[in-house]
Scaffold this active site. Structure first.
Site, PDB file in Angstrom:
ATOM      1  N   ASP A  95       0.859  -1.311   0.066  1.00 30.65           N
ATOM      2  CA  ASP A  95      -0.227  -0.165  -0.228  1.00 30.65           C
ATOM      3  C   ASP A  95       0.830   1.258   0.053  1.00 30.65           C
ATOM      4  OD1 ASP A  95      -2.333  -1.772   0.163  1.00 30.65           O
ATOM      5  OD2 ASP A  95      -2.851  -1.062   2.213  1.00 30.65           O
ATOM      6  N   HIS A 152       4.981  -7.498  -0.191  1.00 30.13           N
ATOM      7  CA  HIS A 152       4.727  -8.671  -0.936  1.00 30.13           C
ATOM      8  C   HIS A 152       5.123  -8.978  -2.326  1.00 30.13           C
ATOM      9  CE1 HIS A 152       1.302  -9.756   2.193  1.00 30.13           C
ATOM     10  NE2 HIS A 152       1.682  -8.323   2.452  1.00 30.13           N
ATOM     11  N   SER A 257       8.687   3.396   5.168  1.00 30.71           N
ATOM     12  CA  SER A 257       9.776   3.968   4.085  1.00 30.71           C
ATOM     13  C   SER A 257       9.262   3.499   2.578  1.00 30.71           C
ATOM     14  CB  SER A 257      10.846   3.042   4.455  1.00 30.71           C
ATOM     15  OG  SER A 257      11.911   3.730   3.728  1.00 30.71           O
TER      16      SER A 257
END
Length: 291
Positions: A95, A152, A257
């Protein structure tokens, strides 16, 4: 010069003066304190400040988390981020918001308007060292504090190597990206390289100030400590294979980050309309593998 410009300059100048590693290690310790009144204050305050939607979390009860970092790296419900069903879709690994997206030209990636940096430096290689990404494709995604902070796989892959590259710990927000030359190749980072259906894929986890740690699912905690010295490269080609499915978790930021994904030339066609500043979500299609 506008007030905003002065504010950005001051923000960046302070980062050169602050003890970045010390502050990040202190944040690492603070985020793991289990004293109930403090951890409750931190978690509830953060959730209110950033409007965190806990209905998407696998554990929606804020008080169930043993410390702030457990809350910050919380898992999502399985159905909260469905993966694009097309097996040729390159998935968004996190995200966040797109910082930059495009082509790698003359061995360099765009960081921000008027700023670029070298691929070989980003990867922790010697200047001019060969790599498969010249003329290839890249996307840089910034994770804000309110985002989900597990990372992911964009494609199924077999791990080839992992390199921890020590470095600075500047913020990675837009203001700093605009004003710190070579930011993403200057900050501490973890470079992971995988063999995939699109050829070799690199996924670079860039550290930042107050990022208390970076870890992977196969090796555990990589940082802290935030050490100095040369890159530490670990070759997995001859080791027991580490194979991760498309969309599987590969690591996480213990505080947030940026992730940079690199692909070789001609291996992906980006989705129309993707642009800097656009919000993206884990599992959505960023592009389609080329024939």
């Amino acid at each position: 010069m506008t007030r905003s410009d002065w504010g950005e300059r001051l923000f960046v100048a302070l980062q050169y003066l602050l003890p970045q590693r010390l502050l990040s290690e202190l944040m690492h310790r603070l985020s793991r304190l289990r004293w109930r009144p403090l951890k409750r204050l931190l978690i509830h305050g953060f959730a209110r400040q950033y409007g965190i939607d806990m209905q998407q979390a696998a554990e929606p009860d804020l008080d169930a988390y043993p410390h702030f970092n457990a809350f910050f790296t919380r898992a999502l419900r399985a159905e909260a981020r469905p993966l694009d069903p097309d097996p040729r879709a390159l998935l968004c690994p996190v995200d966040g918001a797109i910082s930059q997206i495009g082509r790698i030209e003359n061995g360099r990636l765009i960081q921000a308007k008027g700023q670029d940096y070298a691929v070989d430096t980003l990867l922790g290689l010697d200047p001019g060292a060969s790599h498969p990404f010249e003329g290839g494709h890249f996307v840089t995604i910034y994770l804000s504090p309110r985002d989900y902070h597990r990372i992911h796989m964009p494609l199924a892959g077999r791990l080839l190597e992992m390199t921890h590259v020590p470095g600075a710990l500047f913020s990675v927000n837009a203001a700093t990206a605009n004003r710190v030359p070579g930011l993403f190749a200057r900050n501490e980072r973890l470079v992971t390289r995988f063999e995939t259906a699109a050829g070799e894929l690199a996924q670079v986890l860039v550290g930042a100030i107050f990022v208390g740690g970076i870890e992977t699912v196969w090796s555990g905690v990589v940082t802290p400590p935030h050490r100095l010295g040369p890159p530490n490269r670990q070759d997995y080609r001859e080791a027991a294979p580490v194979e991760l499915a498309r969309g599987a978790e590969m690591g996480r930021f213990n505080l947030g980050s940026t992730v940079v994904v690199l692909l070789p030339r001609g291996r992906v066609d980006w989705e129309t309309g993707l642009a800097p500043g656009q919000t993206v979500r884990l599992g959505q299609r960023l592009g389609t593998l080329a024939d």
